[in-house]
Design a protein around this motif. Structure first.
Motif, mmCIF file in Angstrom:
data_model
loop_
_atom_site.group_PDB
_atom_site.id
_atom_site.type_symbol
_atom_site.label_atom_id
_atom_site.label_comp_id
_atom_site.label_asym_id
_atom_site.label_seq_id
_atom_site.Cartn_x
_atom_site.Cartn_y
_atom_site.Cartn_z
ATOM 1 N N GLU A 299 57.549 2.793 0.030
ATOM 2 C CA GLU A 299 58.235 1.808 0.868
ATOM 3 C C GLU A 299 58.714 2.448 2.167
ATOM 4 O OE1 GLU A 299 61.622 -0.083 2.668
ATOM 5 O OE2 GLU A 299 61.829 1.675 1.367
ATOM 6 N N LEU A 300 59.275 3.657 2.091
ATOM 7 C CA LEU A 300 59.761 4.341 3.279
ATOM 8 C C LEU A 300 58.606 4.761 4.183
ATOM 9 C CD1 LEU A 300 62.278 5.297 4.739
ATOM 10 C CD2 LEU A 300 62.179 7.433 3.425
ATOM 11 N N ALA A 301 57.488 5.143 3.603
ATOM 12 C CA ALA A 301 56.303 5.497 4.400
ATOM 13 C C ALA A 301 55.816 4.288 5.200
ATOM 14 C CB ALA A 301 55.196 6.018 3.484
ATOM 15 N N ASN A 302 55.789 3.125 4.563
ATOM 16 C CA ASN A 302 55.356 1.910 5.264
ATOM 17 C C ASN A 302 56.312 1.555 6.395
ATOM 18 O OD1 ASN A 302 53.124 1.596 3.617
ATOM 19 N ND2 ASN A 302 54.193 0.290 2.145
ATOM 20 N N THR A 303 57.610 1.654 6.116
ATOM 21 C CA THR A 303 58.616 1.288 7.114
ATOM 22 C C THR A 303 58.605 2.249 8.293
ATOM 23 O OG1 THR A 303 59.998 0.458 5.319
ATOM 24 C CG2 THR A 303 61.046 0.704 7.448
ATOM 25 N N SER A 304 58.377 3.523 8.021
ATOM 26 C CA SER A 304 58.395 4.537 9.083
ATOM 27 C C SER A 304 57.033 4.737 9.727
ATOM 28 C CB SER A 304 58.892 5.876 8.522
ATOM 29 O OG SER A 304 58.033 6.327 7.482
ATOM 30 N N ASP A 305 56.018 4.054 9.211
ATOM 31 C CA ASP A 305 54.651 4.162 9.729
ATOM 32 C C ASP A 305 54.147 5.603 9.659
ATOM 33 O OD1 ASP A 305 52.279 3.149 10.787
ATOM 34 O OD2 ASP A 305 52.893 3.519 12.861
ATOM 35 N N LEU A 306 54.398 6.225 8.501
ATOM 36 C CA LEU A 306 53.941 7.585 8.258
ATOM 37 C C LEU A 306 53.121 7.630 6.975
ATOM 38 C CD1 LEU A 306 57.250 9.570 8.940
ATOM 39 C CD2 LEU A 306 55.156 9.765 10.301
ATOM 40 N N PRO A 307 52.063 8.442 6.919
ATOM 41 C CA PRO A 307 51.381 8.666 5.637
ATOM 42 C C PRO A 307 52.364 9.262 4.631
ATOM 43 C CG PRO A 307 50.108 9.571 7.462
ATOM 44 C CD PRO A 307 51.446 9.207 8.017
ATOM 45 N N THR A 308 52.210 8.935 3.380
ATOM 46 C CA THR A 308 53.154 9.397 2.361
ATOM 47 C C THR A 308 53.247 10.920 2.323
ATOM 48 O OG1 THR A 308 52.711 7.433 1.033
ATOM 49 C CG2 THR A 308 53.763 9.268 -0.081
ATOM 50 N N THR A 309 52.112 11.606 2.467
ATOM 51 C CA THR A 309 52.140 13.077 2.432
ATOM 52 C C THR A 309 52.950 13.634 3.610
ATOM 53 O OG1 THR A 309 50.005 13.077 3.585
ATOM 54 C CG2 THR A 309 49.975 13.343 1.187
ATOM 55 N N THR A 310 52.778 13.031 4.787
ATOM 56 C CA THR A 310 53.544 13.455 5.964
ATOM 57 C C THR A 310 55.019 13.148 5.779
ATOM 58 O OG1 THR A 310 51.631 13.043 7.388
ATOM 59 C CG2 THR A 310 53.779 13.226 8.470
ATOM 60 N N LEU A 311 55.320 11.969 5.252
ATOM 61 C CA LEU A 311 56.710 11.583 5.009
ATOM 62 C C LEU A 311 57.401 12.605 4.107
ATOM 63 C CD1 LEU A 311 59.083 9.484 5.032
ATOM 64 C CD2 LEU A 311 58.055 8.573 2.933
ATOM 65 N N LYS A 312 56.756 12.983 3.025
ATOM 66 C CA LYS A 312 57.362 13.925 2.092
ATOM 67 C C LYS A 312 57.640 15.263 2.771
ATOM 68 C CE LYS A 312 55.568 11.953 -2.210
ATOM 69 N NZ LYS A 312 54.726 12.163 -3.414
ATOM 70 N N ARG A 313 56.724 15.693 3.625
ATOM 71 C CA ARG A 313 56.928 16.955 4.329
ATOM 72 C C ARG A 313 58.091 16.835 5.306
ATOM 73 N NH1 ARG A 313 52.416 20.659 7.519
ATOM 74 N NH2 ARG A 313 53.695 22.535 7.558
ATOM 75 N N TYR A 314 58.177 15.725 6.012
ATOM 76 C CA TYR A 314 59.265 15.507 6.960
ATOM 77 C C TYR A 314 60.612 15.435 6.244
ATOM 78 C CZ TYR A 314 56.089 14.538 10.893
ATOM 79 O OH TYR A 314 55.153 14.634 11.897
#
Length: 408
Positions: free
Chosen positions: A231-246
Motif C-alpha cells: 500500500e505504501l509503495a503504491n501511494t509513494s509511487d515506488l517499487p516495493t524493493t526500492t521502498l524497503k531500501r529507502y
C-alpha cells in the motif's frame, strides 16, 4: 548544557567493555556527551571524522592510525564514515581487551549496518542517545518504566500549553534554543537536507534518492500506522524493493523507527507487521507544517501527535533503564489494539494506551483486557496515559494516569 541521563550507562560500560558505541541521530548531543565524558577519564585522545583531514588520514590506513595512539581511551566521532576502521579496532581489541579503550559515536544505527555490527560482536556495548527527553529538559532522570512496574503513580496536573510546546519543539538541543517558528523550521529544513543529500549518499552510494523527502513527508501523515509495504509503495509511487531500501535508510539515520508487534508464538491471530513512527516529535510537527499557532488539541492530528510524543518519550526512558526492557505494540486481526507493550527482563508485561483527552470511559480499557487474556500470567498491569489530573483505578491492575507521570 543538559546532563544526559544515558551518561551513567556509558560510564558503567567503560568499566568493563572494550568498545562502547554511542549512536543516535545527528545533533542529538553525542559529541557534547563525549566532551563531558572526557572530564571523567584519564588519558584521552579525541578525533572526529567530520574533520576532512582526519577522515583522509584514517581512511588511508586505519590500522596504522590506531597503532600510533597511546592514550588509555580513544574517542572517535562519526565512525560510520570509515567502515574499515572497525575491523582494525577488532584486531586491537582481540589482542588487548582493556575496558573503555575505544569510545565510538555514529549517526547511523550500527545494528542496521551488518558489516559494522559484526566487527564489534561480543566486544562492544551499543547505546543510543536520542534527542532530549522532557526530564532532561527539567534536569530529572525519569523512572517511569520502573515506577509503572511498582505501581507508583501520582495525581498531577496536565498543562496543555506546556504539552503543546513540548510537541512543537521536540528534543533537538539546537531547535530548543531557537526562539521563533521560522528559525525552528529553518533548522529542520537544513537538518533533513543534510541527512538525505549528504549522509545517506555517503553511506548508501546510490543515485535517485530524490523521492526520499516525499516518502518521509508521507510517513509523517500517518504516524504510528502499521507498515503495509504494498500500500505504501503504491501511494509513494515506488517499487516495493526500492521502498524497503529507502525505509531502511530512514531508520538507519534515525529519522524513523519501528515498533514490532508483540507475539506469544502460540498461533493466536495477531498482526505481524511493525508500526512506523517519526523519531522526534518536533520533526513530525515540522513535516506536518504545524506551527505554534496551528498546533492545538482541536486539530485532527492531535491524537497521533500525543501518541507519538508518549511513545518516543518511553523509548528514551527505556534506553537508560536497567535491565533494559523491550517495547512492542499489540493488535489482533480483529483490530483490538494496545499502543505500547513493555516487556521486562522477567517477561512481565505492561500495556500502555495513550488517549489525547481529559475524559475516559470504561470501554477504553477493552483492548487492554484482550492483551491481558493473550498474555496470561505474564500480564502485570494495564495503563492509560491521558490528559487528566487524577490517578483513576478501572479494575484490578488497570489504571488511568496523567501523562505528566512520564517525566516525574
Amino acid at each position: 548544557m543538559f546532563r544526559r541521563n544515558l551518561l551513567d550507562n556509558v560510564l558503567q560500560a567503560v568499566e568493563d567493555t572494550p568498545v562502547i558505541f554511542l549512536n543516535g541521530p545527528r545533533q542529538s548531543g553525542k559529541s557534547t556527551m563525549m566532551e563531558s565524558l572526557k572530564k571523567s577519564l584519564d588519558s584521552v585522545d579525541y578525533f572526529t571524522l567530520d574533520d576532512a583531514t582526519t577522515l583522509e588520514i584514517i581512511k588511508r590506513d586505519p590500522q596504522l592510525f590506531l597503532s600510533q595512539q597511546s592514550a588509555n581511551h580513544i574517542i572517535i566521532d562519526e565512525v560510520q564514515k570509515v567502515p574499515n576502521l572497525l575491523p582494525a579496532i577488532k584486531l586491537l581489541v582481540d589482542r588487548n581487551r582493556q575496558p573503555g579503550r575505544f569510545l565510538l559515536t555514529g549517526s547511523a544505527d550500527i545494528l542496521l549496518l551488518p558489516k559494522i555490527s559484526e566487527s564489534l560482536a561480543g566486544r562492544s556495548e551499543i547505546l543510543t542517545l536520542y534527542p532530549l527527553s522532557v526530564g532532561e529538559l527539567k534536569n530529572k532522570k525519569e523512572t517511569f518504566i520502573s515506577r509503572a512496574y511498582q505501581g507508583n503513580f501520582e495525581s498531577l496536573p496536565t498543562d496543555l500549553d506546556e504539552l503543546m510546546m513540548l510537541i512543537h519543539q521536540g528534543g533537538f538541543p539546537e531547535v530548543i534554543s531557537r526562539k521563533n517558528d521560522n528559525r525552528k523550521r529553518a533548522w529542520f529544513h537544513s537538518y533533513i537536507e543534510t541527512i538525505l543529500q549528504r549522509d545517506v549518499q555517503s553511506l548508501a552510494r546510490i543515485e535517485g534518492l530524490t523521492k526520499l523527502p516525499h516518502l518521509l513527508k508521507l510517513i509523517a501523515t500517518r504516524p504510528g500506522a502499521i507498515l503495509r509495504y504494498e500500500e505504501l509503495a503504491n501511494t509513494s509511487d515506488l517499487p516495493t524493493t526500492t521502498l524497503k531500501r529507502y525505509l531502511t535508510l530512514l531508520e538507519t539515520f534515525f529519522l524513523t523507527h519501528t515498533l514490532a508487534p508483540w507475539s506469544n508464538h502460540k498461533g493466536k491471530r495477531l498482526v505481524k507487521s511493525p508500526k512506523l513512527y517519526i523519531n522526534d516529535i518536533g520533526l513530525l510537527s515540522y513535516l506536518l507544517d504545524l506551527n505554534s499557532k496551528s498546533l492545538n488539541p482541536l486539530s485532527h492530528e492531535w491524537g497521533k501527535l500525543v501518541e507519538t510524543f508518549a511513545i518516543n518519550e518511553i523509548k528514551k526512558i527505556a534506553s537508560w533503564t536497567e535491565p533494559r526492557p523491550h517495547l512492542y505494540y499489540f493488535r489482533t486481526q480483529d483490530k483490538k489494539e494496545v499502543d505500547l507493550v513493555i516487556q521486562s527482563a522477567e517477561q512481565k508485561i505492561i500495556g500502555i494506551e495513550i488517549k489525547a483527552s481529559k475524559t475516559l470511559h470504561k470501554n477504553d480499557f477493552n483492548p487492554m483486557h484482550h492483551l491481558k487474556e493473550s498474555t496470561g500470567h505474564l500480564f502485570h498491569r494495564g495503563i492509560i496515559l491521558y490528559l487528566g489530573d487524577q490517578v483513576l483505578p478501572f479494575g484490578p491492575d488497570m489504571y488511568a494516569i496523567p501523562i505528566s507521570n512520564l517525566w516525574q
